[in-house]
Every structure is written in C-alpha cells, then in structure tokens.
Design a protein around this motif. Structure first.
Motif, mmCIF file in Angstrom:
data_model
loop_
_atom_site.group_PDB
_atom_site.id
_atom_site.type_symbol
_atom_site.label_atom_id
_atom_site.label_comp_id
_atom_site.label_asym_id
_atom_site.label_seq_id
_atom_site.Cartn_x
_atom_site.Cartn_y
_atom_site.Cartn_z
ATOM 1 N N GLY A 385 7.115 -8.295 7.188
ATOM 2 C CA GLY A 385 6.916 -6.854 7.095
ATOM 3 C C GLY A 385 8.257 -6.142 7.003
ATOM 4 O O GLY A 385 9.137 -6.372 7.837
ATOM 5 N N ALA A 387 8.939 -3.049 7.451
ATOM 6 C CA ALA A 387 9.132 -1.995 8.457
ATOM 7 C C ALA A 387 9.687 -2.543 9.759
ATOM 8 O O ALA A 387 10.587 -1.947 10.369
ATOM 9 C CB ALA A 387 7.824 -1.259 8.698
ATOM 10 N N ARG A 392 4.288 -11.655 8.699
ATOM 11 C CA ARG A 392 2.893 -11.261 8.511
ATOM 12 C C ARG A 392 2.050 -12.388 7.905
ATOM 13 O O ARG A 392 0.858 -12.472 8.143
ATOM 14 C CB ARG A 392 2.801 -10.050 7.581
ATOM 15 C CG ARG A 392 3.603 -8.856 8.042
ATOM 16 C CD ARG A 392 3.052 -8.300 9.317
ATOM 17 N NE ARG A 392 3.762 -7.078 9.718
ATOM 18 C CZ ARG A 392 3.660 -6.539 10.919
ATOM 19 N NH1 ARG A 392 2.896 -7.100 11.832
ATOM 20 N NH2 ARG A 392 4.330 -5.439 11.210
ATOM 21 N N VAL A 537 -2.532 -7.025 -4.251
ATOM 22 C CA VAL A 537 -1.100 -7.106 -3.969
ATOM 23 C C VAL A 537 -0.326 -7.303 -5.271
ATOM 24 O O VAL A 537 -0.750 -8.056 -6.149
ATOM 25 C CB VAL A 537 -0.788 -8.287 -3.018
ATOM 26 C CG1 VAL A 537 0.711 -8.349 -2.719
ATOM 27 C CG2 VAL A 537 -1.596 -8.169 -1.741
ATOM 28 N N HIS A 572 0.997 1.955 -4.661
ATOM 29 C CA HIS A 572 0.418 2.590 -3.479
ATOM 30 C C HIS A 572 -0.664 3.591 -3.863
ATOM 31 O O HIS A 572 -1.686 3.716 -3.173
ATOM 32 C CB HIS A 572 1.523 3.262 -2.662
ATOM 33 C CG HIS A 572 2.379 2.280 -1.924
ATOM 34 N ND1 HIS A 572 3.576 2.644 -1.321
ATOM 35 C CD2 HIS A 572 2.233 0.947 -1.685
ATOM 36 C CE1 HIS A 572 4.106 1.588 -0.741
ATOM 37 N NE2 HIS A 572 3.313 0.542 -0.949
ATOM 38 N N THR A 577 -0.740 -3.108 -2.093
ATOM 39 C CA THR A 577 0.482 -3.335 -1.327
ATOM 40 C C THR A 577 1.485 -4.063 -2.208
ATOM 41 O O THR A 577 1.127 -4.706 -3.186
ATOM 42 C CB THR A 577 0.213 -4.172 -0.064
ATOM 43 O OG1 THR A 577 -0.331 -5.437 -0.448
ATOM 44 C CG2 THR A 577 -0.759 -3.455 0.850
ATOM 45 N N THR A 579 4.924 -6.676 -2.444
ATOM 46 C CA THR A 579 5.817 -7.669 -1.840
ATOM 47 C C THR A 579 7.016 -7.872 -2.763
ATOM 48 O O THR A 579 6.847 -8.080 -3.968
ATOM 49 C CB THR A 579 5.096 -9.013 -1.630
ATOM 50 O OG1 THR A 579 4.008 -8.836 -0.735
ATOM 51 C CG2 THR A 579 6.055 -10.057 -1.072
ATOM 52 N N ARG A 593 13.006 -1.348 1.843
ATOM 53 C CA ARG A 593 12.227 -0.707 2.921
ATOM 54 C C ARG A 593 12.167 0.798 2.714
ATOM 55 O O ARG A 593 11.116 1.414 2.874
ATOM 56 C CB ARG A 593 12.867 -1.028 4.271
ATOM 57 C CG ARG A 593 12.067 -0.478 5.464
ATOM 58 C CD ARG A 593 12.856 -0.610 6.741
ATOM 59 N NE ARG A 593 14.056 0.237 6.705
ATOM 60 C CZ ARG A 593 14.045 1.551 6.901
ATOM 61 N NH1 ARG A 593 12.906 2.188 7.142
ATOM 62 N NH2 ARG A 593 15.166 2.238 6.847
ATOM 63 N N GLY A 596 9.714 1.908 0.126
ATOM 64 C CA GLY A 596 8.313 1.728 0.467
ATOM 65 C C GLY A 596 7.722 0.357 0.268
ATOM 66 O O GLY A 596 6.488 0.206 0.372
ATOM 67 N N CYS A 597 8.522 -0.688 -0.010
ATOM 68 C CA CYS A 597 7.952 -2.039 -0.130
ATOM 69 C C CYS A 597 7.318 -2.432 1.193
ATOM 70 O O CYS A 597 7.862 -2.174 2.273
ATOM 71 C CB CYS A 597 9.051 -3.041 -0.493
ATOM 72 S SG CYS A 597 9.334 -3.161 -2.255
ATOM 73 N N ASP A 598 6.171 -3.096 1.123
ATOM 74 C CA ASP A 598 5.429 -3.455 2.335
ATOM 75 C C ASP A 598 5.939 -4.743 2.967
ATOM 76 O O ASP A 598 6.125 -4.804 4.181
ATOM 77 C CB ASP A 598 3.950 -3.607 1.995
ATOM 78 C CG ASP A 598 3.384 -2.333 1.399
ATOM 79 O OD1 ASP A 598 3.165 -1.379 2.169
ATOM 80 O OD2 ASP A 598 3.181 -2.282 0.160
ATOM 81 N N THR A 599 6.131 -5.773 2.160
ATOM 82 C CA THR A 599 6.608 -7.049 2.705
ATOM 83 C C THR A 599 7.701 -7.608 1.805
ATOM 84 O O THR A 599 7.812 -7.257 0.627
ATOM 85 C CB THR A 599 5.467 -8.094 2.805
ATOM 86 O OG1 THR A 599 4.842 -8.218 1.528
ATOM 87 C CG2 THR A 599 4.445 -7.693 3.831
#
Length: 625
Positions: A385, A387, A392, A537, A572, A577, A579, A593, A596-599
């Motif tokens: 993740g 954030a 994950r 994804v 989004h 999502t 990656t 990050r 806004g990238c999730d993973t």
C-alpha cells in the motif's frame, strides 16, 4: 579208364569260335570317338566364334587365340601365342583384380570377371568385360581343376560392353541430375558433399592451412504464388532461369580461387551452392550477396516478365569435425532465420543464436513432463500500500528449477508454454498452489488482514480451458474467498477480448474475483474500452515509473509524470485501483503516492521471495527493517 570226364570237343576241321568284345570295351571305344569329335567341334566353334577368346595356361600365357581376339587386338592370332594374357588385356593394373585372376589360373577359384577399357585398332576406346573360367573339358561339370603340376588351362573371353556401359552412364546421369534445371540433384549433391568432408583437415601448404567448406542454401520467396497463378510450365521455366544465374554466380566466384563449387537443385524451389576449399565467411557472404543481386533482376519468360527474390542461409566452417547432417541442419536453421528476418536477404550462421534456439527446443520438449516431475516452484513479490507501506497482497511468480539450465525465470519459458499449449496445465498448477498458499497464510495469521494473491493468466488459458470452472473448483477446494484472488492478463489480451474470453472475464468478475490489466500503457491503451471490461485493477508498466527517478543524477521525465497522473485520475473515476510496477527508489514511491497510486511493487520493497519470507512481512512494512 580215368574217373574224369571231358567236355565235347570240336569236330575235326571246324574253326574256333570268334571272341566278341565286352560291353565295357564297346563303351570305351564310343566314348573315345565321341571325345575326339567333341574336341574337333569345340575347336571349330572356338576358332570361328565372334566372341574374342583365348586358351591360357596356368602360367597366364596364351596357348591359342581365335580370330576374333586377334581382330580386337589388331594382330594375327598366331602372334599372340606365348604372350601374357594379363599384359594384353591390362588385367594386372590393380592388385585385387590381379590376385583374383591368378587364383583361377592356379585352380583355387572357379571364375574371374573384370571390366577394362581397351584401345581398338581403329582408334576408338571400348569397354570390355573379361571372363576367365576353367576349360569345360578339364573342369568336368564346371568345377575348378585341382591344383598341382598338371593344372589344366583356362578359357578367357572378352565381351564388348561399351553400349551397355554408355547406357548405364546415361541412366546414372539422369538419376543424378534434375530434369527441369539440368543441375545436379539432391543425390549427387550429397555424394559431392560427403566426398568434400573426407578431405584431410589441413591442406598441404607451408604453413599448413585448415581445410574449410562453405554452403549457400536458398529458396525463392513467393515461388508457390508463381506456380499457382501462372502454371507449372512458367514455374519450371523460372526454375531453369534461376539455375542459370546461380551457375553464372558460382563460376564467377570460382575464378578468384582454386577450389571447386557445385550448384544443385535440392527439390522444389530449394537450391544449394557448395563451395569446396572455402577461403572464409567473407567469400561465402560475397557469393550470397552476388546471388541476391542476380536474382533481383527481372526474368523474361516467353513474354512474361517476373521479379523474384530469395532467402539464403550461409554456413562456413572447418571440414574437421563437420558432418553432412550437421552442415545441412545449420544451413536449414540459417535459411529459416533469413526468412524470419524479412526474406530477400542472406543470413550467416550464428553459433550463439543457434545455441539459444537449441535451448528453446530443449525447454519445449521437457516442459510438459517437468510439471509432473515437480520441477516448478513459486516465489512471491509483495504488493505494498502506497499510503502506509504495508503489504496488501503478493504476486505469484513461477520459477522452473531445470535440472540442466538451473533456475529459470518466467520470461525463459512462459512464451514456449503458450506456443505448445502446456501453459494450460502449468497455469492451473500455479493457480492451485498460489491459492493454497494464500489460504495457509490466512489461517496462520488470523488476526491480520488476509493478503490477496495475484496470479498471471495467459490468454490461451481462457481459450483452451474452462478457466471459470477451474477457478471455482480451486477456490472451493482451498477455501480462499474469491475477493482475495486477482487474475492478471496483459493489456493486449484483455483489450482484444471478445466472445468466449470476454464472457469468461465477466463470469469471474461476477464471482468476486478481481481482474487486473498487467503492463498497462504499452499495448492498445484504449482507455474508453475500460468502461466495458470487467476490470478492477490497472498495473502501470514499469517504463513509466522509471521516469520518476531523481536519484543518481537522473532527471525525471515531466511527460511520464503527466501521463501517469492522468491515467491514475481516469482509473479512479472508473472505479479502478492502480498498481505501479518496478518501484525501485524512495523518490519514485513518494511521487507515486502523491499522485494517488494505490499500491506499488518493486525492488524497493522486496524481490520475489519464498513463502516463509512473506509470512514474516504480513501486517508490516517491508521498509521498516
């Protein structure tokens, strides 16, 4: 009176009875007369026969010769008496023939035959078949006379077989040459090749030079279309014209060296130019270049103007250690490369490229049984993740522990598995093993959020197997929740989905399985199509992420940042999502990050590792240590 009695006596004045010959004496007289008559008849036949003959004693000297033999040798037959028959007919020119001839003279062999080329008195040459056998009267029923001082003479005959020899020569030429182009055919080509490979490995020079051989192996590009559209008659004319130009090229090349060359038609539109005593690869490539130039000039065939090209495989190597089979395999491989590289070109044999091809073949032939032998293993790379840096999920990456080539990554064998269809069997094993491992982690760490498992799926798995049923059965068997399984397909495979593949993806999505597009941004990049696909994804290709790098003096690419930011925002808005792959530095991770990238996934966090190491990372950040 005496007690003896006497037989009756002839009366006085009567003559004594005549003594008659016995049956045995009569037979002997008749046999003697018959033998004399036989000898006389035999001699008459011998002297007047049209077949040249001579009677030869056990020393090999002529006892008598008939007129036909005298005419053959251009002399009076009486002159031949006491001369050596072997000298007259060149029988002693080679040791093996001479030995066999002497064995007949000595009574140790019942027949001798050889062929010799003789000079006729009129100046022409003729081929003669010489036969030597024991004399019929001395040899009984044809058996050889017993050896010893009283050895009997033999009969020598000479038959003119020139016509038969000429016929055999013509038949052999027809057998060894192509009727369309009049070039040597495949049989003669391999005879010549085998002979060339038997030459000494070093030439008799000062200093000695290694013997080498070269081959240009070619076929015409698009010849089938000529045959199909214009007919076989035009096709044959084209082949004959090509043969003429190849012969001219080979003759021009031969002017600059001492070795010979052979142009042959091996079949169809395949030709070969064999270069004996090659001077090196440069000579062969120059010849190939000349052939291409010659063939690119248009052909005028009975009012039809044709343009063709050829693909040529060039092989040049030392004679020592080379076999005909090995040379032709290399030539065939190189010709295939020339065609694969775009045709109308020559390609020189490359040992390194061939080794890669051989390795590929070896992998292909052992891939299916390798699954059954348990040679595959799975390593897992964390998906973190952005954030909070916590793991994950993981991506399952298959490895092949090959007994010969060691540990192989997917890029060495997955494409091969897709080609031969073994990807279906291998893919199911990976899916089953990965889901089982994800469930085990979940059971071993009940207080932590479960990791999702991401598994790569080839498009052929969707076409050639019931992927939906396989996934359902595996999830039921392992007890893994559908939401913890993510299936990755390449962008080109997903974007091109229609019919059965698209329906399968929708059923899997309806089941709760997540669908991810791998390497996004390198294929179709049809963003509008995303709204119609059951995708959850997007995995951004690593080539975009590399533009985010600030370290080591590298300057980030504003264009890459803009593109990634736009893709993340669009994803989004579509409810997807994102990656980021190939995250290698903290600077890249921070920028990703912020936009806004999730993973993220990459060596910054961890390489692909064994399941035990993943267990240690559950609920933690790989960067914490």
């Amino acid at each position: 009176m005496s007690g003896t009695s006497e037989g009756p006596r002839p009366a006085a004045g009567t003559a004594p009875p005549t003594v008659r010959p016995t049956v045995t004496e009569r037979q002997r007289e008749r046999a003697s007369a018959g033998a004399a008559g036989y000898r006389a008849d035999y001699r008459a036949v011998f002297l007047t026969a049209g077949l040249p003959m001579a009677v030869v004693d056990h020393e090999g000297l002529v006892l008598t010769a008939n007129d036909a033999l005298g005419a053959l040798l251009g002399t009076d037959p009486a002159v031949l008496a006491a001369q050596s028959a072997s000298d007259l007919l060149d029988v002693s020119s080679d040791g093996r023939t001479w030995h066999a001839y002497r064995e007949v003279l000595r009574g140790r062999r019942s027949r001798f035959r050889c062929t010799r080329r003789l000079k006729h008195p009129d100046g022409r040459s003729l081929w003669a078949e010489i036969t030597v056998v024991p004399m019929p009267e001395a040899a009984g029923a044809g058996a050889a006379p017993a050896p010893g001082p009283g050895r009997s003479p033999v009969l020598l005959s000479v038959a003119d077989v020139s016509d038969r020899r000429e016929l055999q020569k013509r038949l052999h030429h027809l057998q060894m040459h192509d009727p369309v182009t009049r070039l040597p055919n495949r049989m003669l080509f391999f005879e010549r090749l085998s002979a060339a490979l038997q030459t000494p490995p070093y030439r008799d020079e000062d200093p000695p030079r290694q013997s080498r051989i070269g081959l240009c192996y070619l076929d015409l590009d698009g010849f089938k279309a000529v045959n199909d559209t214009m007919g076989h008659r035009v096709g044959d004319r084209l082949l004959a014209a090509v043969a003429s130009r190849l012969t001219d090229c080979a003759e021009q090349e031969s002017l600059h060296r001492t070795g010979g060359s052979l142009v042959a038609r091996l079949g169809g539109d395949e030709f070969a130019i064999l270069v004996e005593e090659s001077a090196g690869a440069q000579q062969l490539t120059d010849l190939a270049r000349a052939v291409l130039t010659a063939l690119q000039k248009p052909f005028d065939l009975a009012g039809q103007r044709l343009a063709v090209s050829a693909s040529i495989g060039v092989v040049e190597r030392a004679v020592a250690g080379t076999s005909a089979t090995g040379l032709m395999q290399a030539a065939d491989t190189t010709l295939y490369w020339a065609k694969a590289d775009g045709k109308a070109r020559w390609t020189l044999f490359d040992p390194e490229r061939n080794a890669h091809r051989m390795t590929r073949q070896a992998l292909s032939s052992t891939l299916r049984p390798a699954v059954e032998r348990g040679e595959f293993t799975i390593e897992y790379q964390p998906l973190v993740g952005m954030a909070d840096g916590v793991v994950r999920g993981v991506e399952a990456l298959v490895r092949w522990n090959h007994p010969q080539f060691g540990m192989l990554s997917p890029n060495r064998f997955v494409a091969i598995a897709e080609e031969d269809g073994s990807i279906v069997q291998l893919g199911r094993w990976v899916l089953q093993s990965a889901c089982r491992q994800a469930r085990r982690w979940q059971l071993d760490h009940p207080t932590e959020p479960p990791l999702f498992i991401s598994v790569n799926v080839a498009v052929r798995q969707v076409w050639d197997s019931d992927l939906v049923t396989d996934v359902a059965e595996i999830l039921a068997e392992t007890g893994l929740a559908p939401g913890l399984l993510q299936l990755e397909l390449t962008e080109s495979a997903v974007m091109g989905s229609a019919g059965r593949p698209l329906e399968a993806l929708r059923e899997l999505s309806d089941m709760g399985v997540r669908i991810a597009i791998d390497d996004f941004g390198t294929g179709y990049s049809n963003l509008a199509y995303l709204s119609r696909l059951p995708v959850s994804v997007l995995k951004l290709d690593g080539s975009f992420v590399k533009g985010f790098r600030y370290e080591d003096g590298a300057h980030p690419s504003p264009a890459d940042e803009t593109i990634v930011e736009a893709m993340v925002q669009l994803a989004h808005r579509l409810g997807l999502t994102v990656t980021a792959e190939c995250v290698e530095t903290a600077g890249q991770a921070e920028r990703l990050r912020r936009i806004g990238c999730d993973t993220g996934q990459g060596w910054l966090y961890s390489r692909a590792v064994a399941p035990e190491r993943i267990a240690e990372l559950i609920g933690t950040s790989p960067l914490a240590g």
